[in-house]
Design a protein around this motif. Structure first.
Motif, PDB file in Angstrom:
ATOM      1  N   VAL A   1      67.983  45.817  62.201  1.00 25.93           N
ATOM      2  CA  VAL A   1      66.812  45.875  62.821  1.00 25.93           C
ATOM      3  C   VAL A   1      66.716  45.535  64.195  1.00 25.93           C
ATOM      4  CG1 VAL A   1      64.351  45.511  62.578  1.00 25.93           C
ATOM      5  CG2 VAL A   1      65.757  46.100  60.682  1.00 25.93           C
ATOM      6  N   PRO A   2      66.303  45.916  65.235  1.00 21.92           N
ATOM      7  CA  PRO A   2      66.367  45.213  66.429  1.00 21.92           C
ATOM      8  C   PRO A   2      65.145  44.174  66.510  1.00 21.92           C
ATOM      9  CG  PRO A   2      66.459  47.606  66.917  1.00 21.92           C
ATOM     10  CD  PRO A   2      66.231  47.493  65.421  1.00 21.92           C
ATOM     11  N   ALA A   3      65.556  43.114  67.297  1.00 18.90           N
ATOM     12  CA  ALA A   3      64.513  42.044  67.308  1.00 18.90           C
ATOM     13  C   ALA A   3      63.353  42.520  67.712  1.00 18.90           C
ATOM     14  CB  ALA A   3      65.357  40.741  68.352  1.00 18.90           C
ATOM     15  N   LYS A   4      62.227  41.576  67.623  1.00 17.05           N
ATOM     16  CA  LYS A   4      61.060  42.004  68.069  1.00 17.05           C
ATOM     17  C   LYS A   4      60.879  41.787  69.765  1.00 17.05           C
ATOM     18  CE  LYS A   4      56.187  40.515  67.868  1.00 17.05           C
ATOM     19  NZ  LYS A   4      55.007  39.821  67.375  1.00 17.05           N
ATOM     20  N   LYS A   5      60.139  43.019  70.253  1.00 15.69           N
ATOM     21  CA  LYS A   5      60.110  42.809  71.945  1.00 15.69           C
ATOM     22  C   LYS A   5      59.636  41.636  72.299  1.00 15.69           C
ATOM     23  CE  LYS A   5      58.340  46.783  72.329  1.00 15.69           C
ATOM     24  NZ  LYS A   5      57.806  47.876  73.215  1.00 15.69           N
TER      25      LYS A   5
ATOM     26  N   GLY B   1      41.354  44.441  90.703  1.00 16.41           N
ATOM     27  CA  GLY B   1      41.935  43.232  90.858  1.00 16.41           C
ATOM     28  C   GLY B   1      43.464  43.141  90.774  1.00 16.41           C
ATOM     29  N   SER B   2      44.167  42.186  90.726  1.00 17.33           N
ATOM     30  CA  SER B   2      45.554  42.352  90.627  1.00 17.33           C
ATOM     31  C   SER B   2      46.075  40.914  89.929  1.00 17.33           C
ATOM     32  CB  SER B   2      46.135  42.232  92.158  1.00 17.33           C
ATOM     33  OG  SER B   2      45.915  41.139  92.836  1.00 17.33           O
ATOM     34  N   PHE B   3      47.328  40.995  89.506  1.00 16.69           N
ATOM     35  CA  PHE B   3      47.966  39.784  88.945  1.00 16.69           C
ATOM     36  C   PHE B   3      49.353  39.413  89.112  1.00 16.69           C
ATOM     37  CE2 PHE B   3      47.612  43.293  85.997  1.00 16.69           C
ATOM     38  CZ  PHE B   3      48.737  43.288  85.304  1.00 16.69           C
ATOM     39  N   ILE B   4      49.685  38.445  89.149  1.00 18.32           N
ATOM     40  CA  ILE B   4      51.153  38.069  89.362  1.00 18.32           C
ATOM     41  C   ILE B   4      52.127  38.029  88.417  1.00 18.32           C
ATOM     42  CG2 ILE B   4      52.609  36.775  90.855  1.00 18.32           C
ATOM     43  CD1 ILE B   4      50.729  38.509  92.646  1.00 18.32           C
ATOM     44  N   LEU B   5      53.172  38.521  88.236  1.00 18.35           N
ATOM     45  CA  LEU B   5      54.023  38.103  87.048  1.00 18.35           C
ATOM     46  C   LEU B   5      55.417  37.787  87.372  1.00 18.35           C
ATOM     47  CD1 LEU B   5      53.352  41.196  84.807  1.00 18.35           C
ATOM     48  CD2 LEU B   5      52.563  38.843  84.457  1.00 18.35           C
ATOM     49  N   THR B   6      56.119  36.818  86.907  1.00 25.42           N
ATOM     50  CA  THR B   6      57.027  36.197  87.280  1.00 25.42           C
ATOM     51  C   THR B   6      58.424  36.763  86.198  1.00 25.42           C
ATOM     52  OG1 THR B   6      56.933  34.146  85.774  1.00 25.42           O
ATOM     53  CG2 THR B   6      56.644  34.070  88.064  1.00 25.42           C
ATOM     54  N   SER B   7      57.577  37.241  84.965  1.00 30.48           N
ATOM     55  CA  SER B   7      58.558  38.141  84.386  1.00 30.48           C
ATOM     56  C   SER B   7      57.621  39.183  83.347  1.00 30.48           C
ATOM     57  CB  SER B   7      59.383  37.300  83.192  1.00 30.48           C
ATOM     58  OG  SER B   7      58.387  36.651  82.319  1.00 30.48           O
ATOM     59  N   VAL B   8      58.289  40.213  82.928  1.00 29.03           N
ATOM     60  CA  VAL B   8      57.724  41.373  82.299  1.00 29.03           C
ATOM     61  C   VAL B   8      57.854  41.060  80.616  1.00 29.03           C
ATOM     62  CG1 VAL B   8      57.535  42.861  84.339  1.00 29.03           C
ATOM     63  CG2 VAL B   8      59.302  43.213  82.553  1.00 29.03           C
ATOM     64  N   GLY B   9      56.816  41.724  79.919  1.00 29.34           N
ATOM     65  CA  GLY B   9      56.883  41.943  78.467  1.00 29.34           C
ATOM     66  C   GLY B   9      55.706  42.690  78.271  1.00 29.34           C
TER      67      GLY B   9
ATOM     68  N   GLN C   1      39.487  46.176  69.990  1.00 32.30           N
ATOM     69  CA  GLN C   1      39.130  44.934  71.132  1.00 32.30           C
ATOM     70  C   GLN C   1      40.079  45.055  72.346  1.00 32.30           C
ATOM     71  OE1 GLN C   1      35.851  44.288  71.345  1.00 32.30           O
ATOM     72  NE2 GLN C   1      35.257  45.084  69.340  1.00 32.30           N
ATOM     73  N   THR C   2      41.245  45.411  72.086  1.00 29.93           N
ATOM     74  CA  THR C   2      42.225  45.215  73.092  1.00 29.93           C
ATOM     75  C   THR C   2      42.959  46.375  73.535  1.00 29.93           C
ATOM     76  OG1 THR C   2      44.053  44.623  71.582  1.00 29.93           O
ATOM     77  CG2 THR C   2      43.041  42.904  72.292  1.00 29.93           C
ATOM     78  N   LEU C   3      43.564  46.470  74.589  1.00 35.26           N
ATOM     79  CA  LEU C   3      44.499  47.635  75.151  1.00 35.26           C
ATOM     80  C   LEU C   3      45.970  47.218  75.414  1.00 35.26           C
ATOM     81  CD1 LEU C   3      41.931  49.042  77.915  1.00 35.26           C
ATOM     82  CD2 LEU C   3      42.597  50.295  75.780  1.00 35.26           C
ATOM     83  N   TYR C   4      46.682  47.971  74.829  1.00 31.12           N
ATOM     84  CA  TYR C   4      47.916  47.581  75.063  1.00 31.12           C
ATOM     85  C   TYR C   4      48.761  47.938  76.026  1.00 31.12           C
ATOM     86  CZ  TYR C   4      53.178  48.548  74.280  1.00 31.12           C
ATOM     87  OH  TYR C   4      54.681  48.626  74.226  1.00 31.12           O
ATOM     88  N   VAL C   5      49.476  47.132  76.774  1.00 33.47           N
ATOM     89  CA  VAL C   5      50.205  47.422  78.051  1.00 33.47           C
ATOM     90  C   VAL C   5      51.656  47.375  78.098  1.00 33.47           C
ATOM     91  CG1 VAL C   5      50.171  46.825  80.498  1.00 33.47           C
ATOM     92  CG2 VAL C   5      48.178  46.160  79.224  1.00 33.47           C
ATOM     93  N   PRO C   6      52.147  48.409  77.897  1.00 36.74           N
ATOM     94  CA  PRO C   6      53.678  48.247  77.702  1.00 36.74           C
ATOM     95  C   PRO C   6      54.516  47.535  78.773  1.00 36.74           C
ATOM     96  CG  PRO C   6      52.729  50.585  77.731  1.00 36.74           C
ATOM     97  CD  PRO C   6      51.730  49.747  78.416  1.00 36.74           C
ATOM     98  N   ALA C   7      55.561  46.839  78.526  1.00 38.01           N
ATOM     99  CA  ALA C   7      56.317  46.161  79.388  1.00 38.01           C
ATOM    100  C   ALA C   7      57.125  47.087  80.483  1.00 38.01           C
ATOM    101  CB  ALA C   7      57.554  45.365  78.682  1.00 38.01           C
TER     102      ALA C   7
END
Length: 601
Positions: A355-359, A521-529, A560-566
């Motif tokens: 089973v692949p590891a959790k993302k 708006g915007s947001f800064i990421l140093t890594s994605v997930g 109550q949330t929205l999923y954002v794919p990596a």
């Protein structure tokens, strides 16, 4: 001559390679290359999963022990306007099928063209309703003509991927649970012939719930059964409708369920289903889990339920479904327990992949918005009419329409909207006066009109067309009738089309304390997930990130949330846009590393 002989040999080898498998109906089991074969299948809808994640999800299916993927094909996504076809990007179903083949998986294809599937209009394109007299799921000529053009387009992309042409599509389904709708065998025969003419010349089948198999089955095709997992009953139902023979296929097995806005989140404990899965597999019956992985119904593609006994029930954007694979594609306890059951029934010598590891998941830093503007400041040119026009009249499929007119004030009056479809914000001179919600059977409100000429505005949202039952042809959106003030029809309307099908550019402007607002708006990421946006403190609307429509949010829950794919995020700056309908003051958006799908407010 040597070159010609070599070319002929290569062509012969290619033909041999493409014709390497056969798939047939035996008396009691499916026959793959002449040997008994048990399909252990799971439903994944390619349109509910980012294309970048297709291979990952298929590999997860294989790791649970599945050997087959079932998928619908949704007509409204592939022919959004009549004659304009789209099989590109996330619509590239042929690529999805090919990836499954590369991963060693078979496919069950369900182009129907009616799907249900908690999908807008059951998969039908909105424009069918603009053809006067057209009747879906019938022999009505306009419907059959449009249907025939569509299924031929699907056939061009997919018929060559059937197993009898060297591909991995084992069977193709015609219609879908038709026995729950009607019982016209001539209509079903027309369906069959259309599929064959479109190139689907392999095995065709029908599927229906237990009580409707006799209505929905076409003699000569395999009748599959939905929603039953008692092996004795399954075999009896199939034999009764298939000349006393099998093979036996449960086309939809429900170890979970979907959710509607304002209603409790559905969960089904895996413990309730382990012995049932075990006995089906032990009996040699083939099975398709609906859903193995639900994913997300993005954009405005959620459907709705409605019948005479229950109110209008639009479905949420998350299609997590409490499935074995969660909305983000991670294994759940249900996945691991089902895997253990399936492992007991593997052919000798076969083992399951690890089973692949959790993302990886991340938490987006708190976002504040640099640009805000009232939605009413960004209106297109008006379409004028005496009486209100529906979305269909306006040639608009989804989203929102603003209706505007002028009335004489100086009184209190009962405002009534005949057939509000489906959610309306009422404004008097720019100030919000009421909200009407079809879910709650609300179509009228008392309004106070100041003296003089008064601007009346009604912003209407299409919350999703009905996808199941007898009301498929009562699916026009917007204001589908008159607007009455103290019983008198109001005339002379302006309509502003607001489909919001693409991420809008927001320029700073005035924001009304009552009116819907666009925020950027915007947001800064140093890594994605993978990540989630927490909409708990917001009201109602939709969100885009980097050009991708994530779906709807609504404070009523349970989502109550929205999923954002990596795959849709990037290092550096990421752009987010919110269309907020009822809480324009909200201005901070929080990230989370987990979903909230079970809070009803």
């Amino acid at each position: 001559m040597k070159k010609i002989s070599l070319a002929i040999l290569m062509l012969f080898c290619c033909f041999q390679l493409k014709a390497q498998h056969t798939f047939q109906l035996g008396d009691s089991s499916f026959l793959l290359d002449g040997k008994p074969f048990q399909m252990i299948s799971g439903e994944i809808h390619y349109l509910r999963v980012p294309r970048e994640s297709w291979r990952d999800r298929i590999r997860m299916a294989k790791a649970m022990g599945l050997n087959t993927i079932g998928t619908y094909v949704f007509w409204n996504m592939h022919e959004p306007e009549q004659g304009h076809y789209d099989f590109s990007g996330n619509n590239d179903v042929a690529a999805f099928v090919k990836i499954a083949q590369e991963e060693g998986m078979w496919v069950i294809l369900r182009p129907s063209p009616y799907a249900c599937a908690e999908w807008e209009f059951g998969g039908y394109p909105y424009w069918l309703q603009n053809k006067k007299g057209l009747v879906v799921r019938s022999k009505e000529p306009q419907y059959l003509s449009a249907y025939n053009n569509y299924i031929k387009a699907v056939g061009k992309h997919l018929s060559g991927q059937q197993i009898n042409h060297g591909g991995n599509i084992l069977m193709v389904q015609i219609e879908n649970e038709y026995g729950s709708y009607s019982n016209d065998k001539d209509y079903l025969e027309i369906n069959r012939k259309m599929f064959v003419d479109a190139g689907f010349d392999g095995l065709l089948y029908t599927c229906d719930p237990a009580n409707d198999v006799a209505n929905g089955h076409l003699p000569g095709l395999l009748p599959a059964v939905n929603g039953v997992d008692d092996p004795v009953k399954v075999k009896q139902l199939v034999r009764d409708n298939h000349n006393g023979k099998g093979p036996f296929y449960i086309a939809e097995w429900y170890p979970a369920w979907f959710d509607s806005w304002g209603e409790k989140h559905h969960t089904v404990p895996y413990e309730n289903y382990l012995s049932r899965l075990d006995r089906v597999l032990a009996a040699g019956i083939s099975i398709n889990m609906y859903m193995f992985h639900g994913g997300t119904t993005r954009g405005y593609m959620n459907g709705a339920n409605y019948n005479d006994e229950s109110p209008y029930q639009p479905q949420i954007s998350s299609y997590d479904y409490d499935a074995p694979l969660d909305e983000a594609g991670n294994a759940t306890p249900k996945f691991l327990k089902f895997r253990e059951v399936i492992a007991k029934h593997l052919p000798a010598g076969q083992t399951l992949p690890e089973v692949p590891a959790k993302k990886p998941v991340i938490t987006i830093p708190s976002i504040t918005f640099s640009h805000s503007n009232a939605l009413f400041n960004t209106l297109p040119a008006a379409v004028k009419s005496v009486d209100p026009l529906t979305f269909e009249d306006l040639q608009q499929a989804y989203g929102y329409v603003l209706y505007r007119t002028t009335v004489t004030g100086g009184k209190q009056a009962l405002l009534k909207i005949k057939d509000l479809r489906d959610y309306g914000l009422i404004f008097i001179n720019g100030k919000r006066a009421a909200i009407l919600d079809r879910r709650l059977a609300q179509d009228s409100t008392v309004v106070t009109l100041p003296a003089g000429k008064v601007t009346l505005e009604i912003l209407v949202e299409n919350l999703g067309r009905i996808n199941f039952g007898p009301y498929l042809l009562k699916n026009k959106k917007g204001i589908n009738g008159e607007v009455l003030l103290n019983g008198q029809a109001i005339h002379n309307w302006q309509q502003f089309k607001l489909p919001y099908d693409k991420q809008p550019v927001v320029k700073t402007g005035n924001v009304n304390a009552d009116a819907p607002v666009l925020k950027e708006g915007s947001f800064i990421l140093t890594s994605v997930g993978d990540t989630y946006l927490d909409m708990t403190n917001w009201g109602k609307g939709v969100v885009w990130v980097n050009g991708h429509h994530l779906g709807r949010y609504w404070q009523v829950g349970p989502q109550q949330t929205l999923y954002v794919p990596a795959e849709w995020l990037k290092t550096g700056s990421n752009k987010v846009t919110v269309l907020e309908m009822i809480k324009p003051d909200a201005n901070t958006l929080q990230g989370l590393d987990h979903p909230i799908l079970d809070v009803v407010q």
